[in-house]
Write an enzyme that holds these catalytic residues in place. Structure first.
Site, PDB file in Angstrom:
ATOM      1  N   ARG A  64      -4.334  17.866 -12.640  1.00 25.98           N
ATOM      2  CA  ARG A  64      -3.844  17.279 -12.363  1.00 25.98           C
ATOM      3  C   ARG A  64      -3.675  18.641 -10.977  1.00 25.98           C
ATOM      4  O   ARG A  64      -3.910  18.068  -9.753  1.00 25.98           O
ATOM      5  CB  ARG A  64      -2.972  16.996 -11.923  1.00 25.98           C
ATOM      6  CG  ARG A  64      -1.694  16.190 -11.023  1.00 25.98           C
ATOM      7  CD  ARG A  64      -2.624  14.962 -10.186  1.00 25.98           C
ATOM      8  NE  ARG A  64      -1.923  14.957  -9.115  1.00 25.98           N
ATOM      9  CZ  ARG A  64      -1.510  13.671  -8.295  1.00 25.98           C
ATOM     10  NH1 ARG A  64      -1.842  12.311  -8.603  1.00 25.98           N
ATOM     11  NH2 ARG A  64      -1.229  13.447  -7.206  1.00 25.98           N
ATOM     12  N   ARG A  90      -4.033   7.339  -4.286  1.00 27.06           N
ATOM     13  CA  ARG A  90      -3.455   8.717  -5.164  1.00 27.06           C
ATOM     14  C   ARG A  90      -2.141   8.896  -4.170  1.00 27.06           C
ATOM     15  O   ARG A  90      -1.696   8.309  -3.022  1.00 27.06           O
ATOM     16  CB  ARG A  90      -4.126   9.529  -5.257  1.00 27.06           C
ATOM     17  CG  ARG A  90      -5.554   9.431  -5.297  1.00 27.06           C
ATOM     18  CD  ARG A  90      -5.832   9.510  -6.882  1.00 27.06           C
ATOM     19  NE  ARG A  90      -7.125   9.678  -7.568  1.00 27.06           N
ATOM     20  CZ  ARG A  90      -7.409   9.664  -8.757  1.00 27.06           C
ATOM     21  NH1 ARG A  90      -6.856   9.159  -9.614  1.00 27.06           N
ATOM     22  NH2 ARG A  90      -9.014   8.849  -8.764  1.00 27.06           N
ATOM     23  N   ILE A  91      -1.020   9.528  -5.174  1.00 27.69           N
ATOM     24  CA  ILE A  91      -0.508   9.031  -4.642  1.00 27.69           C
ATOM     25  C   ILE A  91      -0.279  11.117  -4.993  1.00 27.69           C
ATOM     26  O   ILE A  91      -0.862  11.849  -5.988  1.00 27.69           O
ATOM     27  CB  ILE A  91       0.899   9.660  -6.026  1.00 27.69           C
ATOM     28  CG1 ILE A  91       1.346   7.752  -6.587  1.00 27.69           C
ATOM     29  CG2 ILE A  91       2.647   9.749  -5.731  1.00 27.69           C
ATOM     30  CD1 ILE A  91       1.333   7.048  -4.929  1.00 27.69           C
ATOM     31  N   ASN A 106       1.401   6.060   5.941  1.00 28.61           N
ATOM     32  CA  ASN A 106       0.438   5.213   4.787  1.00 28.61           C
ATOM     33  C   ASN A 106       0.994   3.518   4.955  1.00 28.61           C
ATOM     34  O   ASN A 106       1.913   3.376   6.174  1.00 28.61           O
ATOM     35  CB  ASN A 106       1.598   5.589   3.367  1.00 28.61           C
ATOM     36  CG  ASN A 106       1.057   4.829   2.478  1.00 28.61           C
ATOM     37  OD1 ASN A 106       0.264   4.879   2.345  1.00 28.61           O
ATOM     38  ND2 ASN A 106       1.688   3.824   1.410  1.00 28.61           N
ATOM     39  N   THR A 107      -0.243   3.115   4.962  1.00 28.62           N
ATOM     40  CA  THR A 107       0.265   2.002   5.382  1.00 28.62           C
ATOM     41  C   THR A 107      -0.378   0.830   4.148  1.00 28.62           C
ATOM     42  O   THR A 107      -0.541   1.493   2.798  1.00 28.62           O
ATOM     43  CB  THR A 107      -1.133   1.229   6.326  1.00 28.62           C
ATOM     44  OG1 THR A 107      -2.309   0.919   5.143  1.00 28.62           O
ATOM     45  CG2 THR A 107      -1.333   2.198   7.712  1.00 28.62           C
ATOM     46  N   HIS A 108       0.734  -0.475   4.051  1.00 23.29           N
ATOM     47  CA  HIS A 108       0.504  -0.878   2.596  1.00 23.29           C
ATOM     48  C   HIS A 108       0.801  -2.351   2.515  1.00 23.29           C
ATOM     49  O   HIS A 108       1.858  -2.527   3.373  1.00 23.29           O
ATOM     50  CB  HIS A 108       2.483  -0.155   1.898  1.00 23.29           C
ATOM     51  CG  HIS A 108       2.221  -1.167   0.358  1.00 23.29           C
ATOM     52  ND1 HIS A 108       1.398  -0.788  -1.008  1.00 23.29           N
ATOM     53  CD2 HIS A 108       3.253  -1.895  -0.112  1.00 23.29           C
ATOM     54  CE1 HIS A 108       1.638  -1.405  -1.637  1.00 23.29           C
ATOM     55  NE2 HIS A 108       2.580  -2.626  -1.200  1.00 23.29           N
ATOM     56  N   ALA A 141       6.748  11.293  -1.742  1.00 23.60           N
ATOM     57  CA  ALA A 141       6.599  11.800  -3.098  1.00 23.60           C
ATOM     58  C   ALA A 141       6.695  10.526  -4.020  1.00 23.60           C
ATOM     59  O   ALA A 141       5.796  10.562  -5.077  1.00 23.60           O
ATOM     60  CB  ALA A 141       6.440  12.664  -4.282  1.00 23.60           C
ATOM     61  N   GLY A 142       6.859   9.130  -3.474  1.00 21.29           N
ATOM     62  CA  GLY A 142       6.557   7.958  -4.659  1.00 21.29           C
ATOM     63  C   GLY A 142       6.047   7.004  -4.539  1.00 21.29           C
ATOM     64  O   GLY A 142       5.133   7.384  -3.273  1.00 21.29           O
ATOM     65  N   ASP A 144       4.773   4.033  -2.267  1.00 18.02           N
ATOM     66  CA  ASP A 144       4.854   4.075  -1.755  1.00 18.02           C
ATOM     67  C   ASP A 144       6.308   3.534  -0.630  1.00 18.02           C
ATOM     68  O   ASP A 144       7.048   2.476  -0.766  1.00 18.02           O
ATOM     69  CB  ASP A 144       4.496   1.968  -2.249  1.00 18.02           C
ATOM     70  CG  ASP A 144       2.222   1.813  -1.823  1.00 18.02           C
ATOM     71  OD1 ASP A 144       1.820   2.477  -1.200  1.00 18.02           O
ATOM     72  OD2 ASP A 144       1.700   0.996  -2.928  1.00 18.02           O
TER      73      ASP A 144
HETATM   74  C1  GAR Z   1      -5.167  -2.204   2.932  1.00 19.28           C
HETATM   75  O1  GAR Z   1      -4.927  -3.482   2.796  1.00 19.28           O
HETATM   76  C2  GAR Z   1      -3.763  -0.505   1.763  1.00 19.28           C
HETATM   77  O2  GAR Z   1      -2.885  -1.418   3.215  1.00 19.28           O
HETATM   78  C3  GAR Z   1      -4.174  -0.492   0.893  1.00 19.28           C
HETATM   79  O3  GAR Z   1      -5.601  -0.849   0.620  1.00 19.28           O
HETATM   80  C4  GAR Z   1      -5.960  -1.386   1.547  1.00 19.28           C
HETATM   81  C5  GAR Z   1      -7.487  -0.511   2.115  1.00 19.28           C
HETATM   82  O4  GAR Z   1      -8.117  -1.463   2.516  1.00 19.28           O
HETATM   83  N1  GAR Z   1      -3.015   0.169   0.627  1.00 19.28           N
HETATM   84  C6  GAR Z   1      -2.603  -0.211  -0.526  1.00 19.28           C
HETATM   85  O5  GAR Z   1      -2.739  -1.001  -1.342  1.00 19.28           O
HETATM   86  C7  GAR Z   1      -1.663   1.373  -0.953  1.00 19.28           C
HETATM   87  N2  GAR Z   1      -0.530   1.062  -1.966  1.00 19.28           N
HETATM   88  P1  GAR Z   1      -9.456  -0.511   3.638  1.00 19.28           P
HETATM   89  O6  GAR Z   1      -9.822   0.138   2.938  1.00 19.28           O
HETATM   90  O7  GAR Z   1     -10.471  -1.333   3.377  1.00 19.28           O
HETATM   91  O8  GAR Z   1      -9.202  -0.430   4.515  1.00 19.28           O
END
Ligand code: GAR
Length: 187
Positions: A64, A90-91, A106-108, A141-142, A144
């Site tokens: 890793r 990935r984290i 990051n987007t969540h 590093a967590g 989300d």
């Molecule tokens: C998005 O909704 C993003 O927030 C999520 O994956 C999707 C990617 O969509 N990320 C997570 O869940 C991170 N924990 P995309 O590849 O079509 O842009």
């Protein structure tokens, strides 16, 4: 403002950023798009848009720590101002976080700190919340975690499936990501 975008999947949010840049609505240069796996649509659509791409395939590394080092090297080579995790599943290692301290976004697809992890939409639906949404935050590093930059609520509708709800969340997510990148690019 130079950004490197990291994706693991389809990269539909990334496409919205590519389109906003192409339309002159976002003063950002996408220096490169990287992935942790080969054959993703996110990489394919980036190449099609004429962007530089790279893959640091998680499965190619026995240790890793070697993958962590390779990812850091690959991203750092582009000297980005910000690194955007857009569906990058990935984290990253603490070394990556410290190299891009306050510059890794990051987007969540949930209103953090609720429903972190890989199934934010499914988990919110299973819990029975009436409102969920999306979050753009500085990643640490967590899983989300890290300081929240902006959030948008999305109402859960009667009969929503994970797919329909995620579709509406992604619409909100795209607008929010573009708004946040715009604010960072024009301080
Ligand atoms: C998005 O909704 C993003 O927030 C999520 O994956 C999707 C990617 O969509 N990320 C997570 O869940 C991170 N924990 P995309 O590849 O079509 O842009």
């Amino acid at each position: 403002m130079r950004i490197v975008v990291l994706v693991s999947g389809t990269g539909s949010n990334l496409q919205a950023v590519i389109d906003a840049v192409a339309a002159g609505e976002l003063p950002v240069e996408i220096a490169a798009v990287g992935s942790d796996r080969p054959d993703t649509y996110g990489i394919e659509r980036s190449s099609a848009a004429g962007l530089e791409t790279f893959v640091v395939n998680f499965k190619d590394y026995a240790a890793r720590a070697d993958w962590d080092a390779a990812l850091l090297d690959a991203v750092a080579a582009y000297e980005p101002d910000y690194v955007v995790s857009s569906g990058f599943m990935r984290i990253v290692a603490p070394g990556f976080i410290s190299a891009f301290e306050g510059r890794y976004i990051n987007t969540h697809p949930a209103l953090l700190p609720a429903f972190p992890g890989a199934h934010g939409v499914r988990d919110a639906l299973a819990y029975g919340v009436k409102v969920t949404g999306c979050t753009v935050h500085f990643a640490d590093a967590g899983v989300d975690t890290g300081p929240i930059i902006a959030q948008t609520p999305v109402t859960v509708l009667e009969g929503d499936t994970e797919e329909t709800l995620h579709g509406r969340i992604k619409e909100a997510e795209r607008a929010l990501l573009i708004q946040v990148l715009g604010e960072l690019a024009r301080p």
